[in-house]
Design an enzyme around this catalytic site. Structure first.
Site, short mmCIF file in Angstrom:
data_model
loop_
_atom_site.label_atom_id
_atom_site.label_comp_id
_atom_site.label_asym_id
_atom_site.label_seq_id
_atom_site.Cartn_x
_atom_site.Cartn_y
_atom_site.Cartn_z
N ARG A 122 -10.17 -6.66 5.15
CA ARG A 122 -9.99 -5.72 4.03
C ARG A 122 -11.11 -5.87 2.98
NH1 ARG A 122 -3.71 -5.86 2.59
NH2 ARG A 122 -4.31 -4.17 1.18
N ASP A 315 2.29 3.16 -0.96
CA ASP A 315 2.82 2.29 0.10
C ASP A 315 3.93 2.96 0.92
OD1 ASP A 315 1.05 0.40 -0.71
OD2 ASP A 315 2.48 -0.71 -1.93
O1 SPQ Z 1 -0.57 -6.96 -1.02
P1 SPQ Z 1 -0.97 -5.88 -0.06
O2 SPQ Z 1 -1.13 -6.43 1.31
O3 SPQ Z 1 -2.20 -5.13 -0.49
O4 SPQ Z 1 0.25 -4.85 -0.05
C1 SPQ Z 1 0.42 -3.45 -0.14
C2 SPQ Z 1 1.74 -3.13 0.70
O5 SPQ Z 1 1.83 -2.13 1.38
O6 SPQ Z 1 2.65 -3.95 0.58
C3 SPQ Z 1 -0.75 -2.62 0.37
F1 SPQ Z 1 -1.04 -2.75 1.60
O7 SPQ Z 1 0.75 -3.04 -1.48
C4 SPQ Z 1 -0.18 -3.00 -2.59
C5 SPQ Z 1 -0.38 -1.56 -3.02
O8 SPQ Z 1 -0.84 -0.75 -1.97
C6 SPQ Z 1 0.41 -3.80 -3.72
C7 SPQ Z 1 -0.24 -3.52 -5.04
C8 SPQ Z 1 0.01 -4.43 -6.19
O9 SPQ Z 1 0.99 -5.20 -6.18
O10 SPQ Z 1 -0.79 -4.35 -7.16
C9 SPQ Z 1 -1.04 -2.41 -5.26
C10 SPQ Z 1 -1.36 -1.44 -4.19
O11 SPQ Z 1 -2.68 -1.68 -3.71
P2 SPQ Z 1 -3.97 -0.98 -4.36
O12 SPQ Z 1 -5.08 -1.31 -3.40
O13 SPQ Z 1 -3.65 0.47 -4.42
O14 SPQ Z 1 -4.19 -1.59 -5.67
#
Ligand code: SPQ
Length: 434
Positions: A122, A315
């Site tokens: 990622r 999500d």
């Molecule tokens: O932690 P992770 O793996 O990135 O988890 C995800 C998920 O689907 O559980 C994304 F794959 O959630 C992120 C979310 O998409 C959690 C998050 C946060 O807690 O700040 C923010 C989002 O990501 P982003 O890249 O839009 O900031």
């Protein structure tokens, strides 16, 4: 592990899904660097948030629990973390890696952040770029991928950062580094994203200034312990919202769910599709709005999803794609290119799975075009992505035959009791060792 889900059934009863993952991570981070003892209730005992908890234990923070969602954190203050004996392994968790990068940039010691195969693919330049502007020293693999090697003892200064993408992780990373920086750190976002960091910092005694799409904080900061009640995760609830909507005769009550307006895009999108969703018992708990969500089955119809709702439901798209497959007519999703850099490429993996189940689902660079139809029996691959696995499990409720879903271990990252809770509610799901 794999899931085999028999088709048919309906979802009924009252359930409480596990705690919000985003809020659980942040409660451990802020509780650890606060002064005093914080009590957390409703903490998500999933692998992702447990990895954050273990990271702070490895840096000398005394954390008791989790015991049935209860965690006690004896905060060490802003500068009380100790150099861990080895690299911090955050497993599958993008939130841990990106937020901790900001927090670690302000420490006195060097530290390395590593993750599993999926996380190692990622993009991390989105956080290392603003951190470098703040004076941090962070090395990555050649193309900005993990591991991250962060040098300690750097003096950080505040910046004004215009985020190129709507990302709560990037915003939070800058704000966490800003807690350790001299001067004001301001972040401007192109569209609203989840604001749990902002809300929780205020609860820990360090309020931010929000003006339009810009959020600012003054550093260096000092946090004071507080108690956090983590609501049930709207992202985990979303599988049941979709399941109950598409399975005739369903009527389910999802209890004490976080309905922060930066997370409720899924409710708005499903309602536009004709879903029967009612919010009951709305209240504010520890700075976050919560409600019980009642969902009854309804005939869904295809829509063009408004782009403004995309970051507010980011999500939940794997589940929304399933809702679209069971709806009447065409659903068009655009402006969702961020889905390509999640735990899997959620556009491609969902399109592959829906096609394998006989649905006309055409992936585009930033979304998908789905013709609602009848879901056939078949085998799909979750590509090690928890949200893909749980979304296809719900698809069985409106399928013509059984659905087999491979590679489901990662469901434990965000929803450890999914199989038990889903079966209790009426999903005909079995778990097998592969
Ligand atoms: O932690 P992770 O793996 O990135 O988890 C995800 C998920 O689907 O559980 C994304 F794959 O959630 C992120 C979310 O998409 C959690 C998050 C946060 O807690 O700040 C923010 C989002 O990501 P982003 O890249 O839009 O900031």
């Amino acid at each position: 592990m794999k899931f085999i889900v028999n088709n048919g059934g309906k979802l009924n009863g009252n359930i409480r899904v596990p705690g919000d993952k985003s809020i659980s991570h942040r409660s451990i981070m802020f509780g650890s660097i606060a002064e005093g003892t914080s009590h957390i209730t409703g903490f998500l005992e999933g692998e992702d948030s447990l990895n954050t908890l273990r990271a702070f234990q490895a840096m000398g923070v005394d954390i008791e629990g989790p015991d049935n969602g209860h965690v006690v954190i004896h905060g060490v203050g802003m500068n009380g973390l100790k150099k861990p004996q080895q690299a911090i392994d955050v497993g599958n968790s993008g939130t841990s890696m990106r937020l901790l990068a900001g927090l670690f940039a302000g420490q006195a010691f060097d530290i390395e952040l590593i993750g599993d195969v999926s996380l190692s693919k990622r993009p991390m330049a989105r956080v290392t770029n603003p951190l470098s502007e703040m004076g941090a020293k962070v090395e990555t693999e050649t193309d900005g991928r993990p591991p991250l090697r962060i040098s300690g003892g750097q003096s950080l200064h505040g910046i004004n950062y215009d985020m190129p993408m709507a990302s709560a992780q990037v915003k939070s990373c800058c704000l966490l580094a800003g807690l350790y920086a001299n001067g004001k750190t301001c972040v401007t976002e192109p569209a609203p994203t989840r604001d749990h960091t902002e809300r929780m910092l205020a609860a820990f005694g360090w309020p931010l200034n929000v003006k339009g799409s810009t959020v600012c904080l003054q550093g260096p900061a000092k946090l004071t312990a507080c108690d956090i009640d983590v609501p049930a995760d709207i992202s985990s609830s979303a599988f049941f919202m979709v399941g109950a909507s598409i399975a005739e005769g369903s009527d389910i009550l999802l209890e004490h769910v976080g309905i922060n307006p930066t997370r409720t895009g899924v409710i708005d999108i499903l309602k536009l599709m004709g879903a029967d969703i009612e919010l009951q018992n709305q209240q504010e708990v520890g700075g976050e709005p919560v409600a019980d969500i009642r969902v009854r089955s309804a005939q869904l119809k295809g829509i063009a999803v408004p782009e403004a709702l995309v970051p507010l439901a980011i999500d939940e798209f794997p589940a929304i794609f399933v809702a679209a497959a069971c709806a009447q007519g065409e659903t068009v999703i655009t402006g969702a290119e961020e889905l390509r850099v999640k735990e899997s490429d959620r556009i491609q993996v969902m399109a592959d799975g829906l096609q394998a189940l006989g649905i006309d689902a055409q992936p585009t660079s930033d979304g998908m075009v789905i013709q609602g139809g009848s879901i056939k029996s078949g085998k799909v691959h979750s590509r090690d992505d928890h949200r893909i696995a749980m979304s296809f499990a719900m698809a069985a409720l409106c399928a013509e035959g059984e659905i087999e879903i491979e590679d489901c271990d990662n469901v434990n990252t965000s929803f450890p009791d999914f199989v038990a809770l889903a079966s209790k509610s009426g999903l005909n799901i079995q778990l097998y060792e592969e």
